[in-house]
Scaffold this active site. Structure first.
Site, short mmCIF file in Angstrom:
data_model
loop_
_atom_site.label_atom_id
_atom_site.label_comp_id
_atom_site.label_asym_id
_atom_site.label_seq_id
_atom_site.Cartn_x
_atom_site.Cartn_y
_atom_site.Cartn_z
N ASP A 250 6.51 -6.55 -5.89
CA ASP A 250 6.83 -6.72 -7.04
C ASP A 250 6.73 -7.83 -7.94
O ASP A 250 7.72 -8.98 -7.29
CB ASP A 250 7.86 -5.39 -7.49
N GLU A 282 2.10 -8.49 -6.34
CA GLU A 282 1.69 -8.37 -7.72
C GLU A 282 1.81 -9.86 -8.69
O GLU A 282 3.30 -10.38 -8.06
CB GLU A 282 2.46 -7.34 -8.45
#
Length: 562
Positions: A250, A282
């Site tokens: 993330d 990400e």
């Protein structure tokens, strides 16, 4: 090098450890036994060997404060409670599973809490596999404050969240998935800690970088060896102990240390030979350099979502403004080159350049999606696309997603036409609950629909149990039709496209008007895959090749030519 967390000793018993460089002393407390002072070693590490084994409840006391083990594998009583020595034995039914090739991946992102915990997700796996989906991606399962949450406010990333189930239930989920031919991915958060239950700063201030801040708090100081070890070992734990097949990291832009990312990926690859282990980023910075070799398989391609959302809904507020101008041309670039922003200035990033050239990358380096937890849940009212655009456009967009060479990701309920919102929910209390509620409402002041304070007051309270309950996905009224549509598209993807994705390269893409695009890719077998999509109000003349293998009204066509 010292490692985090309890370590079973060869002759029985356990070595307990804690990195607490700021503590004058650390005491180990074991439930039902006398407390004992831990021995301080080099570089702020404390350790103590004890005879206790699995099932032992323990914690550390530093001064007057009792704290859990930051690398606790199991918690009893939440993130402020006792840590528990785990039982690691598990009777794996499919120990020879080695995973699936990346090109075969079709992801379904799920939130375990809204689906009834690990056991509830396990019950759904046969239907997921039957639909043609090849992998599920669990939103974070590390322990966080309260019972309800998305998981991105975790504070004990080694411990499975109690409300979701036990470590054995998570292993059973993974094992069941493997028996059905499904891979399991896990979203992990290595860029920050949540606000409720994070004790690390009280005894290890150097875990964080005082000079660097993220939107969620102090940045983690991964350049320091104990900190890097904390996260690399966490990744290896999920992949080894739980046999997870892939990790989605993330918001790595908030870590701000590409060297750490590369070193972590290299260590993971070296530690797990012979398995298909997939690592996905990400990264708001659209950093193509992280995707140039085999270290990382792909990156979530927010650019694909953002431009498709503009074309499907007409929304251009906030970060969608970066995609409002010439959206068809932007979509064409996305299909041909991966990233839309490859070094151009972005208004959403204060005009600063964003991204780097990506046209040289294969299309499978990008994970494309129309919806995910962020893009649905970060809407004020959590609406899904089925409520924001008309069915013909949504069906065409879905066909593009599932029949283009980028790796597709779906969000739970999407393949059933679910109109259930997915809202932002937490389980904070007192002043923290007030701050989260008001911060959430202020966040939407930049959106036209919520510029009025009265409109913002209608945004659901994240801490209300009703907000969580409203987010449990339910099939839509026309669920059977949507299921059949997705099954057909996925069957075509697996039969016509997936066997030839390795070695695929873009041929090019062009806008055919304000809302129509045609794109082509040379597949690994030398044939050419073509797609054309029209999301406009006035029909565009779409090319279709000599023998289209799928059409959706006048809005979408796909073909393969020699």
């Amino acid at each position: 090098m010292s490692r985090w967390g309890p370590e079973p000793l060869p002759g029985g018993g356990t070595r307990f450890r804690l990195w607490a460089p700021d503590a004058d002393g650390v005491t180990l407390e074991i439930d039902g036994a006398d407390a004992a002072a831990m021995e301080r070693g080099d570089d702020g590490w404390y350790a103590l060997d004890r005879a206790e084994g699995p099932g032992t409840r323990y914690r550390f006391r530093i001064g007057a404060q009792a704290v859990p083990d930051p690398a606790s594998r199991v918690q009893s009583g939440g993130v402020h409670g006792w840590s528990v020595m785990p039982e690691t034995a598990f009777d794996w039914q499919y120990p020879d599973w080695r995973g699936r090739a990346w090109e075969e991946t079709v992801l379904l992102e799920v939130h375990a809490g809204t689906l009834g915990g690990f056991a509830g997700v396990t019950e759904r796996l046969p239907a997921i596999a039957a639909a043609g989906i090849t992998a599920i991606e669990l939103m974070p399962v590390g322990a966080f404050g309260g019972m309800r949450g998305w998981g991105y406010d975790g504070v004990l990333p080694y411990a499975v969240h109690e409300a979701y189930g036990s470590p054995a239930e998570l292993r059973r989920l993974v094992d069941t998935a493997h028996g059905l031919g499904l891979s399991v991915f896990l979203d992990v958060v290595y860029n920050h800690f949540g606000p409720d239950g994070n004790y690390l700063g009280a005894y290890a201030a150097d875990f964080f970088d005082a000079e660097v801040h993220t939107p969620w708090g102090g940045a983690v100081a991964v350049e320091r060896a104990p900190v890097a070890r904390f996260f690399v070992d966490n990744a290896l734990m999920w992949l080894r102990d739980y046999r997870i097949d892939g990790l989605r990291f993330d918001a790595v832009h908030a870590i701000g240390n590409p060297a750490f990312l590369d070193a972590m990926a290299a260590e993971i690859r070296a530690a797990l030979p012979g398995r298909h282990v997939h690592l996905v980023l990400e990264n708001e910075e659209n950093d193509a350099a992280r995707l140039r070799d085999a270290a990382f398989d792909a990156q979530w391609n927010d650019d694909f979502h953002n431009v498709m959302h503009v074309l499907l809904t007409g929304e251009t507020s906030a970060y969608y403004a970066d995609f409002a101008d010439r959206p068809a041309e932007r979509l064409a670039r996305c299909l041909a080159e991966g990233f839309i922003y490859q070094g151009e200035g972005s208004a959403n990033h204060d005009g600063k350049p964003r991204g780097s050239p990506s046209a040289h990358l294969p299309p499978t380096r990008f994970v494309a999606f129309l919806q995910n937890h962020d893009q649905v849940g970060n809407r004020a009212l959590g609406e899904r696309l089925v409520s924001l655009t008309d069915p013909s456009r949504l069906r065409a967009a879905t066909a593009l997603l599932l029949l283009c060479p980028q790796i597709p990701l779906l969000f739970m309920g999407e393949d059933e036409g679910s109109a259930t919102p997915f809202l932002f929910f937490t389980d904070f209390h007192d002043e923290l609950a007030d701050a989260v509620r008001e911060g959430r409402r202020k966040e939407f002041a930049k959106f036209d629909a919520f510029a009025d304070p009265a409109a913002r007051a209608r945004i659901p309270d994240p801490n209300a149990a009703a907000t969580f309950e409203a987010s449990v996905p339910k099939p839509g009224e026309d669920a059977d039709a949507w299921r059949a549509f997705y099954r057909e598209l996925l069957m075509l993807r697996h039969e016509r496209i997936v066997p030839h994705l390795a070695g695929a390269t873009a041929v090019g893409a062009q806008a055919l008007g304000e809302a129509a695009v045609v794109a082509r890719w040379r597949l690994g077998d030398g044939t050419t895959l073509g797609v054309a999509i029209d999301l406009g109000d006035e029909p565009a003349a779409l090319p279709g090749g000599a023998d289209p293998f799928f059409t959706e009204g006048e809005r979408f066509v796909a073909w393969i030519e020699p």
